[in-house]
Design a protein around this motif. Sequence first.
Motif, PDB file in Angstrom:
ATOM      1  N   SER A   1       0.837  -1.199   0.000  1.00  0.00           N
ATOM      2  CA  SER A   1       0.000   0.000   0.000  1.00  0.00           C
ATOM      3  C   SER A   1       0.873   1.251   0.000  1.00  0.00           C
ATOM      4  O   SER A   1       2.092   1.191   0.190  1.00  0.00           O
ATOM      5  CB  SER A   1      -0.916   0.007   1.220  1.00  0.00           C
ATOM      6  N   MET A   2       0.209   2.408  -0.190  1.00  0.00           N
ATOM      7  CA  MET A   2       0.920   3.672  -0.119  1.00  0.00           C
ATOM      8  C   MET A   2       1.496   3.882   1.267  1.00  0.00           C
ATOM      9  O   MET A   2       2.597   4.430   1.432  1.00  0.00           O
ATOM     10  CB  MET A   2      -0.046   4.813  -0.462  1.00  0.00           C
ATOM     11  N   ASN A   3       0.790   3.440   2.293  1.00  0.00           N
ATOM     12  CA  ASN A   3       1.286   3.551   3.665  1.00  0.00           C
ATOM     13  C   ASN A   3       2.561   2.730   3.867  1.00  0.00           C
ATOM     14  O   ASN A   3       3.445   3.127   4.635  1.00  0.00           O
ATOM     15  CB  ASN A   3       0.214   3.102   4.663  1.00  0.00           C
ATOM     16  N   ASP A   4       2.645   1.579   3.196  1.00  0.00           N
ATOM     17  CA  ASP A   4       3.871   0.772   3.289  1.00  0.00           C
ATOM     18  C   ASP A   4       5.068   1.551   2.742  1.00  0.00           C
ATOM     19  O   ASP A   4       6.162   1.526   3.332  1.00  0.00           O
ATOM     20  CB  ASP A   4       3.711  -0.533   2.497  1.00  0.00           C
ATOM     21  N   VAL A   5       4.872   2.251   1.627  1.00  0.00           N
ATOM     22  CA  VAL A   5       5.957   3.033   1.044  1.00  0.00           C
ATOM     23  C   VAL A   5       6.340   4.178   1.972  1.00  0.00           C
ATOM     24  O   VAL A   5       7.530   4.426   2.226  1.00  0.00           O
ATOM     25  CB  VAL A   5       5.547   3.575  -0.342  1.00  0.00           C
ATOM     26  N   PHE A   6       5.342   4.873   2.512  1.00  0.00           N
ATOM     27  CA  PHE A   6       5.630   5.989   3.411  1.00  0.00           C
ATOM     28  C   PHE A   6       6.327   5.520   4.684  1.00  0.00           C
ATOM     29  O   PHE A   6       7.247   6.180   5.184  1.00  0.00           O
ATOM     30  CB  PHE A   6       4.339   6.725   3.773  1.00  0.00           C
ATOM     31  N   ARG A   7       5.904   4.377   5.224  1.00  0.00           N
ATOM     32  CA  ARG A   7       6.562   3.862   6.429  1.00  0.00           C
ATOM     33  C   ARG A   7       8.027   3.521   6.145  1.00  0.00           C
ATOM     34  O   ARG A   7       8.906   3.756   6.984  1.00  0.00           O
ATOM     35  CB  ARG A   7       5.820   2.633   6.944  1.00  0.00           C
ATOM     36  N   ALA A   8       8.289   2.960   4.966  1.00  0.00           N
ATOM     37  CA  ALA A   8       9.672   2.647   4.606  1.00  0.00           C
ATOM     38  C   ALA A   8      10.507   3.921   4.540  1.00  0.00           C
ATOM     39  O   ALA A   8      11.659   3.956   4.988  1.00  0.00           O
ATOM     40  CB  ALA A   8       9.705   1.919   3.255  1.00  0.00           C
ATOM     41  N   VAL A   9       9.922   4.985   4.005  1.00  0.00           N
ATOM     42  CA  VAL A   9      10.644   6.261   3.931  1.00  0.00           C
ATOM     43  C   VAL A   9      10.960   6.772   5.332  1.00  0.00           C
ATOM     44  O   VAL A   9      12.094   7.182   5.623  1.00  0.00           O
ATOM     45  CB  VAL A   9       9.807   7.306   3.157  1.00  0.00           C
ATOM     46  N   TRP A  10       9.980   6.740   6.228  1.00  0.00           N
ATOM     47  CA  TRP A  10      10.185   7.287   7.571  1.00  0.00           C
ATOM     48  C   TRP A  10      11.215   6.479   8.356  1.00  0.00           C
ATOM     49  O   TRP A  10      11.928   7.031   9.205  1.00  0.00           O
ATOM     50  CB  TRP A  10       8.860   7.345   8.335  1.00  0.00           C
ATOM     51  N   TRP A  11      11.329   5.180   8.102  1.00  0.00           N
ATOM     52  CA  TRP A  11      12.354   4.385   8.780  1.00  0.00           C
ATOM     53  C   TRP A  11      13.762   4.834   8.378  1.00  0.00           C
ATOM     54  O   TRP A  11      14.710   4.724   9.176  1.00  0.00           O
ATOM     55  CB  TRP A  11      12.169   2.897   8.462  1.00  0.00           C
ATOM     56  N   PHE A  12      13.916   5.330   7.152  1.00  0.00           N
ATOM     57  CA  PHE A  12      15.246   5.726   6.687  1.00  0.00           C
ATOM     58  C   PHE A  12      15.537   7.207   6.919  1.00  0.00           C
ATOM     59  O   PHE A  12      16.678   7.641   6.746  1.00  0.00           O
ATOM     60  CB  PHE A  12      15.401   5.400   5.193  1.00  0.00           C
ATOM     61  N   MET A  13      14.547   7.997   7.290  1.00  0.00           N
ATOM     62  CA  MET A  13      14.751   9.433   7.475  1.00  0.00           C
ATOM     63  C   MET A  13      15.738   9.774   8.598  1.00  0.00           C
ATOM     64  O   MET A  13      16.517  10.729   8.456  1.00  0.00           O
ATOM     65  CB  MET A  13      13.409  10.118   7.727  1.00  0.00           C
ATOM     66  N   PRO A  14      15.750   9.061   9.747  1.00  0.00           N
ATOM     67  CA  PRO A  14      16.717   9.424  10.793  1.00  0.00           C
ATOM     68  C   PRO A  14      18.165   9.420  10.307  1.00  0.00           C
ATOM     69  O   PRO A  14      18.959  10.288  10.702  1.00  0.00           O
ATOM     70  CB  PRO A  14      16.481   8.351  11.872  1.00  0.00           C
ATOM     71  N   MET A  15      18.528   8.465   9.446  1.00  0.00           N
ATOM     72  CA  MET A  15      19.891   8.450   8.928  1.00  0.00           C
ATOM     73  C   MET A  15      20.156   9.673   8.058  1.00  0.00           C
ATOM     74  O   MET A  15      21.261  10.232   8.067  1.00  0.00           O
ATOM     75  CB  MET A  15      20.152   7.167   8.143  1.00  0.00           C
ATOM     76  N   ALA A  16      19.145  10.111   7.306  1.00  0.00           N
ATOM     77  CA  ALA A  16      19.313  11.314   6.490  1.00  0.00           C
ATOM     78  C   ALA A  16      19.559  12.527   7.379  1.00  0.00           C
ATOM     79  O   ALA A  16      20.378  13.395   7.050  1.00  0.00           O
ATOM     80  CB  ALA A  16      18.079  11.535   5.614  1.00  0.00           C
ATOM     81  N   ILE A  17      18.881  12.607   8.516  1.00  0.00           N
ATOM     82  CA  ILE A  17      19.085  13.716   9.446  1.00  0.00           C
ATOM     83  C   ILE A  17      20.491  13.639  10.046  1.00  0.00           C
ATOM     84  O   ILE A  17      21.170  14.664  10.218  1.00  0.00           O
ATOM     85  CB  ILE A  17      18.022  13.701  10.551  1.00  0.00           C
ATOM     86  N   ILE A  18      20.937  12.422  10.366  1.00  0.00           N
ATOM     87  CA  ILE A  18      22.298  12.257  10.900  1.00  0.00           C
ATOM     88  C   ILE A  18      23.335  12.741   9.887  1.00  0.00           C
ATOM     89  O   ILE A  18      24.300  13.436  10.244  1.00  0.00           O
ATOM     90  CB  ILE A  18      22.543  10.777  11.279  1.00  0.00           C
TER      91      ILE A  18
END
Length: 506
Positions: free
Chosen positions: A467-484
Amino acid sequence: MTEPATRTADAPAGAEDPGGRARGGTSDVRSWIVLGLIVATVAGTTCALFLPLVPEAIGALACALMLVLIFLRMPVAIAMTIPALLGVYALRGRPLVESTLTTLPYQQVANWTLSVVPMFILMGLLLWRAGLTESLYSVGRMWLGWLPGGLAVGTNLAGAGLASVSGSSVGTTYALARIGIPEMLKAGYDKRLALGSVVVAGLPGQLIPPSIMLVIYAGIAEVPIGPQLLAGIGPGLLVAALFTVMIVLFARRWAAAEAASGAASEPAAGPAVTWRDRFAGLVRIWPVPLLIVLIVAGMFSGVFTATEAGAVAALVSLLVTLVWRRGSGAWRAVAEAATATVASVGAIFFMLIGVEALSRMLTLTGISNGFAGLVEGLNLDRVGFLLLMTVIYIVLGTFMEPLPMMVLTIPILMPTLKALDISLLWYGVFAVFMGELAVVTPPVGILAFIIYSITKDPQVNQGRNISMNDVFRAVWWFMPMAIIVTLVLIFFPQIATFIPDLASGE
C-alpha cells in the motif's frame, strides 16, 4: 441482480442512489469550488502586485504567485519568470522589463562554464540507452550479496552509480524498483527494507560527480562548476556508506533467515555466484567507473576543466553506446539521446533565466538583504542558522520538489550566507542533499508515488499487498539516517570542502 446496477449507470448525473446520496453533483460542485479558488488566488495575487505597496510586500506576493503556479503544475521556469517580470513591472515599470527581456536570456546562458550541462546530460542518456542499468545492479548484487541484506546493499550502491551518471533520481528509482524490488521480495526481504533501499538509492548519486543538480546550483549561485562538483565527492561517499550500514542493521532485524545468514545474495532457487561471475560482471560495467574516475581525476589534477571533462565523458559514452548497441539500434539510441538532451538542456537554461529574473526582482524589493538582517537580529551563528534551514527545507520538502526549493531559497539566502561566512561550495552540497530528501518525503515525495505505482504490477509485488502507507513507512524508517548525515555535514564542513581546497592547492 444486474438491473439495479444498470439503472444506476443510466441515471442522470446528480441523481441520488437508494441511500439518498448525490453522486455526480457533489463531485461537480467540488471541482467548480476548487477551480474558483485557484482562479481567485491567481487573479487576486496578480492584481495585488499593482497596489501601492512597499517593495517587500510586492516581492512576497510575487513569491506567493510563483508557488501557486508551481502547485498548478506549470513548468518551473515559467512559474518563476512570470511573477518575476510582473514584480519588476510593478516596481520599476515597462522600461526595466523590456531591458530584462532583451539582455537577460543571452547574458545568463551564454556562459562557457554552462557548456558542461549538455555534455553531462548527453553522457547520462547515452549510457542509459546503452543498457548499463541492469548490468550495474546485477554486478552490485553479485559482489555484495554475501552481506546481511546484500540485495538491498547492492541496490543502494548501484543507485549511487546510476544516479551519478544519469543525473536523474526519478529515472534511477524507476529502473531499480523494476529490477530490485521483485528480487528482494522473492528472497524473503521485509517490504520496508525492499522499498526503503530503493527510495534512498539515488540520494548519494546526486552528490557524486557528474551531478546535474550541483551544476544547476553552481549556475544559480554563480560559483565555479569544477570545484562545486569536487565538493560533492566526500558527502556522496559518506551518504552511501552510512545508508549501507543502516541497511545491514535493518536486514538483521527485518530480512528473512536466509538474508540474515547471508544466503540472500540470490533468489532462493538461484545458482551460487562464483568469483568468475563477479569479475565477468565487472567487464560489463567498466564504462561507469571509468567515466567517474576520468571526470574526478581530470578535474582534480587540473588536466581538464569541468567543460572539457564533460566533453571527454560524452565522447567515451558515445563510443560505448556504439559498441554496446551494434547495428541500427546503436544509431537510433544515439539519436534518441541527442533529442532528449536538447529538450533537457532547453528546460534547464530556461529555468536559469527564470532564476536570475527572480533574483533581480528580489534584489529590487530588498527581501534578500532584509532576510539577512533578520537572521543577524536573531543572533544566529552558522550552526544555528543551518539547523533552522534544515527544518525549513524538511517542511518545504513535504510539498515541493528540489528545483523549486533551490530556486525559492538560494537567491534570498545569498547575502546571509556571505554574512555568516558559509562556503557557497559547501552550501551547494547541503542544498542539493536537502532537495533530494524532498522527492522522498511524504506526503508529496514524487519518488514514493513512483515506487507505489510500480509495485502495483504483479510481477513486481510478487503477490504481496503493498500500500501507499507501506511506502511511506519505509521512507520514515530511513529518514533518521538522512538527518544524521545532515548534522555531520553541518558540524564537519571539511567533508565537502577538503577535496576542492586540495585541488586548488590551499
